[in-house]
Scaffold this motif. Sequence first.
Motif, PDB file in Angstrom:
ATOM      1  N   ALA A  33      -4.259   0.181  -0.429  1.00 44.10           N
ATOM      2  CA  ALA A  33      -5.295  -0.633  -1.232  1.00 44.10           C
ATOM      3  C   ALA A  33      -4.802  -1.879  -1.666  1.00 44.10           C
ATOM      4  CB  ALA A  33      -5.829   0.202  -2.290  1.00 44.10           C
ATOM      5  N   GLY A  34      -3.471  -2.144  -1.779  1.00 45.77           N
ATOM      6  CA  GLY A  34      -2.863  -3.434  -2.155  1.00 45.77           C
ATOM      7  C   GLY A  34      -3.083  -4.562  -1.367  1.00 45.77           C
ATOM      8  N   MET A  35      -3.406  -4.134  -0.166  1.00 49.69           N
ATOM      9  CA  MET A  35      -3.584  -5.264   0.959  1.00 49.69           C
ATOM     10  C   MET A  35      -4.986  -5.998   0.545  1.00 49.69           C
ATOM     11  SD  MET A  35      -2.275  -3.590   4.348  1.00 49.69           S
ATOM     12  CE  MET A  35      -2.936  -5.129   5.440  1.00 49.69           C
ATOM     13  N   GLY A  36      -5.826  -5.368  -0.201  1.00 49.27           N
ATOM     14  CA  GLY A  36      -7.090  -6.021  -0.306  1.00 49.27           C
ATOM     15  C   GLY A  36      -7.995  -6.487   0.729  1.00 49.27           C
ATOM     16  N   ALA A  37      -8.643  -7.320   1.153  1.00 54.90           N
ATOM     17  CA  ALA A  37      -9.323  -7.819   2.270  1.00 54.90           C
ATOM     18  C   ALA A  37      -8.523  -7.749   3.571  1.00 54.90           C
ATOM     19  CB  ALA A  37     -10.206  -9.042   1.951  1.00 54.90           C
ATOM     20  N   TRP A  38      -7.132  -7.883   3.374  1.00 58.49           N
ATOM     21  CA  TRP A  38      -6.263  -7.965   4.539  1.00 58.49           C
ATOM     22  C   TRP A  38      -6.325  -6.803   5.314  1.00 58.49           C
ATOM     23  CZ3 TRP A  38      -4.318 -12.215   6.612  1.00 58.49           C
ATOM     24  CH2 TRP A  38      -4.496 -13.410   5.776  1.00 58.49           C
ATOM     25  N   ILE A  39      -6.783  -5.761   4.631  1.00 62.53           N
ATOM     26  CA  ILE A  39      -6.936  -4.251   5.359  1.00 62.53           C
ATOM     27  C   ILE A  39      -7.750  -4.309   6.635  1.00 62.53           C
ATOM     28  CG2 ILE A  39      -8.665  -3.292   4.060  1.00 62.53           C
ATOM     29  CD1 ILE A  39      -7.139  -0.624   4.258  1.00 62.53           C
ATOM     30  N   TRP A  40      -8.721  -5.409   6.583  1.00 62.78           N
ATOM     31  CA  TRP A  40      -9.487  -5.414   7.881  1.00 62.78           C
ATOM     32  C   TRP A  40      -8.994  -6.369   9.035  1.00 62.78           C
ATOM     33  CZ3 TRP A  40     -13.159  -2.117   7.681  1.00 62.78           C
ATOM     34  CH2 TRP A  40     -13.812  -1.676   6.553  1.00 62.78           C
TER      35      TRP A  40
END
Length: 72
Positions: A33-40
């Motif tokens: 969850a700490g990655m924010g939008a970078w998870i995509w």
Amino acid sequence: MVNVGTADRAVRAVLGLILLAVPFVPAAAAALAGMGAWIWLLPAVGVVLLLTALFRFCPAYTLLGIRTCALK
């Protein structure tokens, strides 16, 4: 032109499927969850890995002169 071998292809397919599923698995999404939008970015890399496994061609391998399949 083919430059991805059988073992390389299998690893790419499995890793691609895993990366594609990460944002949709609640436990993994919570952990990242700490990655924010970078998870995509993970599923995008997964799609690239699946496509290179499907077509048995990796543009990066061509640039680097790598070939993991037997010459025919």
